[in-house]
Design a protein around this motif. Structure first.
Motif, PDB file in Angstrom:
ATOM      1  N   GLY A 275     -32.958  31.834  51.858  1.00 55.20           N
ATOM      2  CA  GLY A 275     -35.057  31.830  50.828  1.00 55.20           C
ATOM      3  C   GLY A 275     -35.031  30.350  50.689  1.00 55.20           C
ATOM      4  N   VAL A 276     -35.341  29.702  49.865  1.00 59.07           N
ATOM      5  CA  VAL A 276     -36.507  28.280  49.356  1.00 59.07           C
ATOM      6  C   VAL A 276     -35.765  26.976  49.522  1.00 59.07           C
ATOM      7  CG1 VAL A 276     -36.527  27.288  47.022  1.00 59.07           C
ATOM      8  CG2 VAL A 276     -38.358  26.915  48.385  1.00 59.07           C
ATOM      9  N   GLY A 277     -34.397  27.474  50.426  1.00 58.67           N
ATOM     10  CA  GLY A 277     -33.309  26.656  51.068  1.00 58.67           C
ATOM     11  C   GLY A 277     -33.757  25.560  52.718  1.00 58.67           C
ATOM     12  N   LEU A 278     -34.719  26.918  52.525  1.00 59.60           N
ATOM     13  CA  LEU A 278     -35.495  25.998  54.629  1.00 59.60           C
ATOM     14  C   LEU A 278     -36.456  24.775  54.251  1.00 59.60           C
ATOM     15  CD1 LEU A 278     -38.093  28.844  56.211  1.00 59.60           C
ATOM     16  CD2 LEU A 278     -38.174  27.639  53.238  1.00 59.60           C
ATOM     17  N   THR A 279     -36.704  24.701  52.790  1.00 60.28           N
ATOM     18  CA  THR A 279     -37.645  23.310  52.864  1.00 60.28           C
ATOM     19  C   THR A 279     -36.652  22.128  53.627  1.00 60.28           C
ATOM     20  OG1 THR A 279     -37.117  22.705  50.709  1.00 60.28           O
ATOM     21  CG2 THR A 279     -38.956  24.684  50.901  1.00 60.28           C
TER      22      THR A 279
END
Length: 403
Positions: A275-279
């Motif tokens: 999810g947004v952990g790719l940032t």
């Protein structure tokens, strides 16, 4: 701290294991009752969910268990220290916390809290406070000494606001004073502070920097939360989406965090995000590519579908342009077209990647929700990967006890 006091602290370990969260809940209630201004510094969403109370209970327990040699806790001290510095926590705050913590031990334990036990915990807390604030002082000094560095809160304005997916929007943040910023280390986060009207409080949140290091600006990429009942974290993220416009001002602290690429990194890299952990991974990948990194870089990412897959086009371009970069993508519900492009179905599973690098020295970076991190960590360990080679970033209070 003398030997008898250390023995008394060790003797309280069973009590902390059984009643640690009860103690920390009492502590926070007490502190916010007597010092309500501190609500502006603490994450009230984590207070509502109980995560912060649990995290503190685990930290106090770990300290008591290692009272004979607290130096073994330095990796934890460093991680917490970075978070404290990002929130502008100073030595004087430790005195307030200590006063309420000792009082809470007395009030919760009652008659069992003998004078000797209270004296021992008073000395123990002071030792811990000195350890923490001493480490944090060094972190503050490092930031102040860096070119374009600073400490404390600094006003920034939103230069650009760009949608990266159906849920994630990037904010380009520039210093309001027209100056420069200290470049972050890929993987670090910044704290952003806004006033939340419905709570009548300032609230701070950490967001990973998702751009390459520069002296000009920071980019954060924030997920908009959906649902009728949102916790405070979701309200902060949505406030940024709904009310912070280009040109608006927010307060920031300098980059912090130790989930970073080592300066002397010289081995294959595996990035695993959910999810947004790719940032933070975006910053890592861009930095490695910019340096012409000559080792294999493998990125595994999982999310619900193409619509919520942020930076997809940019990642595809990077992969095509760099022979040493490989992508493996998992969607909960991939379309036929997605499958033709090699997207796999279901929760991200490293066991489905036959080409997963396992060369000596390979570094594995994992970021996403707690359950995601736990699964990836367990699967990597099961493959024979040494735990020292696995680094992870847990959004929110530190609850995972993996390393």
């Amino acid at each position: 701290m003398n030997i008898e006091q250390k023995q008394l602290i060790s003797a309280t370990v069973p009590v902390l294991k059984e009643n640690g969260v009860l103690l920390t809940k009492h502590f926070y209630n007490r502190m916010f009752t007597h010092n309500p201004e501190l609500k502006n510094m603490f994450n009230m969403g984590n207070q509502e969910s109980g995560k912060q109370q649990t995290a503190l209970a685990l930290a106090v327990l770990a300290y008591a268990e290692n009272i004979a040699n607290p130096g073994v806790l330095m990796p934890v001290v460093d991680r917490i220290g970075h978070k404290h510095v990002s929130l502008d926590i100073r030595p004087e705050h430790y005195q307030i916390v200590g006063r309420h913590l000792i009082a809470s031990i007395q009030e919760v334990l009652g008659a069992a809290a003998t004078a000797d036990i209270i004296d021992a915990w008073t000395v123990a807390y002071q030792q811990l406070a000195e350890l923490m604030s001493g480490h944090e002082t060094k972190l503050y000094q490092q930031k102040a000494a860096q070119q374009d560095g600073w400490t404390g809160w600094r006003p920034f304005f939103v230069g650009k606001k760009i949608e990266e997916s159906a849920e994630i929007t990037s904010f380009y943040l520039h210093p309001a004073d027209g100056g420069k910023v200290m470049p972050h280390i890929p993987g670090q986060y910044i704290s952003i502070r806004v006033f939340l009207p419905e709570l009548s409080l300032y609230q701070s949140r950490q967001y990973s920097v998702s751009s390459t290091p520069t002296h000009e600006y920071y980019r954060i990429s924030v997920k908009k939360e959906k649902g009728v009942e949102l916790d405070t974290d979701g309200k902060i993220s949505n406030y940024l989406h709904d009310f912070i416009l280009e040109g608006n001002k927010v307060d920031l602290t300098a980059p912090a965090g130790n989930f970073t690429l080592a300066a002397d990194l010289d081995a294959p890299v595996v990035l695993i995000s959910g999810g947004v952990g790719l940032t933070p991974m975006m910053s890592m990948l861009q930095n490695l590519v910019a340096k012409d990194y000559n080792h294999p870089i493998t990125w595994l990412h999982g999310c619900r579908n193409r619509n919520v897959h942020a930076f997809k086009a940019e990642l595809d371009e990077i992969t095509k342009a760099n022979q040493n970069v490989t992508q493996h993508v998992f969607y909960d519900l991939p379309t036929a077209s997605d499958k033709q492009e090699g997207v796999m179905e279901g929760f991200l599973d490293i066991n489905k990647i036959a080409s997963l690098p396992q060369f000596p020295g390979t570094r594995y970076y994992v970021c996403g929700p707690s359950a995601f991190i736990q699964k990836q960590y367990n699967d990597l360990i099961a493959k024979g990967i040494e735990k020292e080679s696995i680094l992870f970033e847990e959004f929110g209070p530190a609850l995972l006890q993996l390393n």
